[in-house]
Write a protein that holds these residues in place. Structure first.
Motif, mmCIF file in Angstrom:
data_model
loop_
_atom_site.group_PDB
_atom_site.id
_atom_site.type_symbol
_atom_site.label_atom_id
_atom_site.label_comp_id
_atom_site.label_asym_id
_atom_site.label_seq_id
_atom_site.Cartn_x
_atom_site.Cartn_y
_atom_site.Cartn_z
ATOM 1 N N PRO A 231 131.213 -47.944 63.447
ATOM 2 C CA PRO A 231 130.964 -46.941 62.394
ATOM 3 C C PRO A 231 130.795 -47.550 61.010
ATOM 4 O O PRO A 231 130.081 -46.987 60.175
ATOM 5 C CB PRO A 231 132.201 -46.037 62.470
ATOM 6 C CG PRO A 231 133.257 -46.865 63.140
ATOM 7 C CD PRO A 231 132.529 -47.749 64.095
ATOM 8 N N TRP A 232 131.429 -48.693 60.728
ATOM 9 C CA TRP A 232 131.337 -49.263 59.382
ATOM 10 C C TRP A 232 129.966 -49.881 59.092
ATOM 11 O O TRP A 232 129.670 -50.194 57.944
ATOM 12 C CB TRP A 232 132.431 -50.289 59.139
ATOM 13 C CG TRP A 232 132.511 -51.412 60.140
ATOM 14 C CD1 TRP A 232 131.816 -52.575 60.125
ATOM 15 C CD2 TRP A 232 133.357 -51.472 61.294
ATOM 16 N NE1 TRP A 232 132.161 -53.365 61.196
ATOM 17 C CE2 TRP A 232 133.117 -52.709 61.922
ATOM 18 C CE3 TRP A 232 134.295 -50.605 61.854
ATOM 19 C CZ2 TRP A 232 133.775 -53.096 63.089
ATOM 20 C CZ3 TRP A 232 134.947 -50.995 63.010
ATOM 21 C CH2 TRP A 232 134.690 -52.227 63.615
ATOM 22 N N VAL A 233 129.126 -50.028 60.123
ATOM 23 C CA VAL A 233 127.768 -50.495 59.875
ATOM 24 C C VAL A 233 126.957 -49.412 59.168
ATOM 25 O O VAL A 233 126.097 -49.709 58.333
ATOM 26 C CB VAL A 233 127.088 -50.905 61.192
ATOM 27 C CG1 VAL A 233 125.627 -51.294 60.962
ATOM 28 C CG2 VAL A 233 127.833 -52.060 61.852
ATOM 29 N N TYR A 234 127.245 -48.175 59.469
ATOM 30 C CA TYR A 234 126.468 -47.048 58.952
ATOM 31 C C TYR A 234 127.153 -46.336 57.784
ATOM 32 O O TYR A 234 126.502 -45.603 57.043
ATOM 33 C CB TYR A 234 126.212 -46.062 60.088
ATOM 34 C CG TYR A 234 125.662 -46.744 61.319
ATOM 35 C CD1 TYR A 234 124.323 -47.121 61.394
ATOM 36 C CD2 TYR A 234 126.498 -47.058 62.402
ATOM 37 C CE1 TYR A 234 123.825 -47.775 62.505
ATOM 38 C CE2 TYR A 234 125.997 -47.709 63.532
ATOM 39 C CZ TYR A 234 124.669 -48.063 63.571
ATOM 40 O OH TYR A 234 124.169 -48.719 64.661
ATOM 41 N N ASP A 235 128.446 -46.555 57.617
ATOM 42 C CA ASP A 235 129.193 -45.997 56.490
ATOM 43 C C ASP A 235 130.130 -47.088 55.975
ATOM 44 O O ASP A 235 131.174 -47.363 56.587
ATOM 45 C CB ASP A 235 129.983 -44.762 56.924
ATOM 46 C CG ASP A 235 130.750 -44.133 55.762
ATOM 47 O OD1 ASP A 235 130.606 -44.611 54.610
ATOM 48 O OD2 ASP A 235 131.499 -43.163 56.011
ATOM 49 N N LEU A 236 129.775 -47.711 54.866
ATOM 50 C CA LEU A 236 130.523 -48.867 54.386
ATOM 51 C C LEU A 236 131.955 -48.526 53.984
ATOM 52 O O LEU A 236 132.805 -49.425 53.922
ATOM 53 C CB LEU A 236 129.790 -49.523 53.212
ATOM 54 C CG LEU A 236 128.480 -50.238 53.574
ATOM 55 C CD1 LEU A 236 127.822 -50.821 52.340
ATOM 56 C CD2 LEU A 236 128.722 -51.325 54.614
ATOM 57 N N ARG A 237 132.239 -47.275 53.712
ATOM 58 C CA ARG A 237 133.627 -46.923 53.407
ATOM 59 C C ARG A 237 134.537 -47.115 54.624
ATOM 60 O O ARG A 237 135.744 -47.319 54.483
ATOM 61 C CB ARG A 237 133.712 -45.477 52.908
ATOM 62 C CG ARG A 237 133.354 -45.321 51.431
ATOM 63 C CD ARG A 237 133.601 -43.908 50.937
ATOM 64 N NE ARG A 237 133.585 -43.848 49.479
ATOM 65 C CZ ARG A 237 132.496 -43.778 48.744
ATOM 66 N NH1 ARG A 237 131.303 -43.763 49.341
ATOM 67 N NH2 ARG A 237 132.561 -43.722 47.415
ATOM 68 N N GLU A 238 133.935 -47.076 55.808
ATOM 69 C CA GLU A 238 134.709 -47.295 57.040
ATOM 70 C C GLU A 238 135.188 -48.741 57.151
ATOM 71 O O GLU A 238 136.079 -49.037 57.942
ATOM 72 C CB GLU A 238 133.865 -46.934 58.263
ATOM 73 C CG GLU A 238 133.632 -45.451 58.453
ATOM 74 C CD GLU A 238 134.930 -44.713 58.751
ATOM 75 O OE1 GLU A 238 135.759 -45.252 59.502
ATOM 76 O OE2 GLU A 238 135.109 -43.596 58.241
ATOM 77 N N VAL A 239 134.586 -49.632 56.359
ATOM 78 C CA VAL A 239 135.052 -51.025 56.351
ATOM 79 C C VAL A 239 136.521 -51.094 55.981
ATOM 80 O O VAL A 239 137.274 -51.948 56.490
ATOM 81 C CB VAL A 239 134.199 -51.860 55.368
ATOM 82 C CG1 VAL A 239 134.849 -53.210 55.099
ATOM 83 C CG2 VAL A 239 132.792 -52.050 55.917
ATOM 84 N N TRP A 240 136.961 -50.192 55.110
ATOM 85 C CA TRP A 240 138.321 -50.241 54.580
ATOM 86 C C TRP A 240 139.250 -49.210 55.204
ATOM 87 O O TRP A 240 140.399 -49.082 54.774
ATOM 88 C CB TRP A 240 138.294 -50.055 53.061
ATOM 89 C CG TRP A 240 137.335 -51.005 52.419
ATOM 90 C CD1 TRP A 240 136.123 -50.722 51.889
ATOM 91 C CD2 TRP A 240 137.504 -52.417 52.295
ATOM 92 N NE1 TRP A 240 135.513 -51.858 51.428
ATOM 93 C CE2 TRP A 240 136.345 -52.922 51.664
ATOM 94 C CE3 TRP A 240 138.530 -53.312 52.650
ATOM 95 C CZ2 TRP A 240 136.174 -54.274 51.379
ATOM 96 C CZ3 TRP A 240 138.349 -54.653 52.361
ATOM 97 C CH2 TRP A 240 137.187 -55.111 51.739
ATOM 98 N N ALA A 241 138.770 -48.479 56.199
ATOM 99 C CA ALA A 241 139.619 -47.479 56.843
ATOM 100 C C ALA A 241 140.800 -48.160 57.535
ATOM 101 O O ALA A 241 140.627 -48.957 58.449
ATOM 102 C CB ALA A 241 138.804 -46.677 57.864
ATOM 103 N N GLY A 242 142.016 -47.847 57.074
ATOM 104 C CA GLY A 242 143.217 -48.433 57.664
ATOM 105 C C GLY A 242 143.493 -49.858 57.250
ATOM 106 O O GLY A 242 144.426 -50.487 57.765
ATOM 107 N N PHE A 243 142.688 -50.412 56.325
ATOM 108 C CA PHE A 243 142.881 -51.807 55.908
ATOM 109 C C PHE A 243 144.279 -51.998 55.306
ATOM 110 O O PHE A 243 144.775 -51.145 54.573
ATOM 111 C CB PHE A 243 141.818 -52.187 54.875
ATOM 112 C CG PHE A 243 141.967 -53.574 54.329
ATOM 113 C CD1 PHE A 243 141.460 -54.651 55.013
ATOM 114 C CD2 PHE A 243 142.647 -53.800 53.143
ATOM 115 C CE1 PHE A 243 141.608 -55.938 54.508
ATOM 116 C CE2 PHE A 243 142.807 -55.074 52.635
ATOM 117 C CZ PHE A 243 142.282 -56.143 53.323
ATOM 118 N N PRO A 244 144.953 -53.138 55.593
ATOM 119 C CA PRO A 244 144.488 -54.265 56.422
ATOM 120 C C PRO A 244 144.908 -54.173 57.887
ATOM 121 O O PRO A 244 144.730 -55.117 58.639
ATOM 122 C CB PRO A 244 145.166 -55.455 55.741
ATOM 123 C CG PRO A 244 146.467 -54.910 55.286
ATOM 124 C CD PRO A 244 146.202 -53.487 54.866
#
Length: 381
Positions: free
Chosen positions: A160-173
């Motif tokens: 999902p983070w490929v299409y929505d960059l905010r998903e890159v940080w979902a639950g980080f770290p």
């Protein structure tokens, strides 16, 4: 003392957001996280890739060079002359001697100025990589980037983070590690470490220092992103970089094989893709993602600044290479190409009129086959 230094280096507040500690990233409840100790795995990956490269160049690239008629130019050896040899060694032979030095050497050797200059051209050519070596190196890099890029696409296409960059940080770290991420990361890290091991053996170019900076920055960035679990954004950065590199190395291969029109076309496509990925997508999508979106979730910390500064170092290198690529594209389209702006290893014409060089008969036509043309001029890593 060492324990105190270690505690400072691994201090949670340096590398992780507030209220998150290294203990939170310990494996539990079936969730597996990236670990700093796994970075030792990069060495066997690098050694394995060096072996694969050796086999590839010997059993794939060399036969391909034979099929396409890629041959080294026959070089005439420099005549033995202790005076000129001492001067050559004292200056490392990287650049032609200054005019004043040439005149001084003429007096010491009783040679003509033209003959001294010819000696230095031939002496420099003796230690330079041949066309087949360049062809094999470019073939290996093209093959690796091709496999790495499409491997990355396969690993990321359903994320999902490929299409929505905010998903890159979902639950980080606290983002669990996927097997595909492990193999993709360490294949890339092993490749760049193998390039570091080969720096003194591969064809040396004028941007050698920039290449060293690039490889070190890349390895540092990947290592830090692995330890601090910036893995999602790390995979996106690698895919974006590999896409253009395939075309660059492919254009070099075609150029060395004398498929000049096809190589020119590929280079034009590479230039467009390089500008899109390195000057648009990378700064305005990926760096924006690392600078802006994390602040929506937590306060900035040292690791946040460190990661973004390393990305900016890469972007500065992109700008440097973009200028070189633009110059080369202009030359390839509107002017006759006369060598490689990056290469310290370009073949030089070592011919001269017979009357000046002991009646040696040579062809005076300039030769540019050894890596000449736009394709051999930029790496774009």
């Amino acid at each position: 003392m060492l324990q105190t230094v270690s505690e400072w280096i691994w201090w949670d507040r340096l590398w992780l957001p507030m209220n998150v500690s290294w203990s939170d990233l310990a494996d539990s409840d079936g969730r597996v996280y990236a670990k700093a100790s796994q970075l030792f795995d990069v060495l066997p990956f690098a050694l394995c890739l060096l072996l694969v490269r050796l086999l590839f160049e010997r059993f794939v690239a060399t036969p391909l060079a034979n099929v396409w008629g890629v041959q080294d130019k026959v070089r005439l050896p420099a005549e033995h002359n202790p005076v000129l040899e001492n001067y050559f060694c004292s200056t490392n032979g990287l650049m032609p001697p200054l005019q004043a030095d040439v005149l001084a050497l003429c007096k010491k050797t009783s040679w003509t100025e033209r003959k001294v200059q010819l000696w230095f051209r031939r002496r420099r050519n003796q230690g330079r990589a041949g066309l087949r070596k360049r062809f094999c190196e470019a073939s290996w890099r093209c093959a690796f980037y091709f496999c790495a890029f499409f491997g990355g696409v396969i690993a990321l296409h359903d994320k999902p983070w490929v299409y929505d960059l905010r998903e890159v940080w979902a639950g980080f770290p606290k983002q669990s590690l996927l097997p595909s991420q492990y193999w993709y990361y360490f294949s890339e890290m092993g490749f760049y470490l193998s390039l570091v091991f080969r720096l003194t053996f591969d064809v040396k170019r004028k941007d050698f220092n920039e290449q060293v900076i690039h490889h070190i920055a890349t390895l540092t960035l990947l290592s830090f992103s692995w330890i601090s679990n910036y893995i999602r954004i790390g995979t996106l950065v690698m895919v974006v970089h590999d896409s253009a590199d395939i075309l660059l190395e492919g254009a070099k291969v075609l150029n060395y094989a004398k498929w000049n029109k096809v190589a020119n076309g590929v280079f034009v496509v590479f230039t467009a893709l390089f500008m899109l990925t390195r000057l648009v997508i990378f700064p305005f999508w990926l760096i924006h993602c690392t600078w802006v979106y994390p602040l929506e979730l937590y306060a900035p910390f040292f690791g946040y600044y460190f990661f973004n500064v390393m990305l900016m170092v890469l972007q500065v290198l992109h700008l440097y290479w973009a200028v070189l690529i633009s110059r080369m594209l202009f030359k390839s389209l509107f002017r006759k190409l006369e060598g490689d702006d990056r290469s310290d290893e370009e073949e030089e014409d070592d011919s001269d009129p017979p009357k000046d060089i002991n009646h040696i008969s040579n062809n005076n036509k300039p030769n540019h086959i050894n890596g000449s043309g736009a394709r051999g001029r930029a790496t774009g890593h």
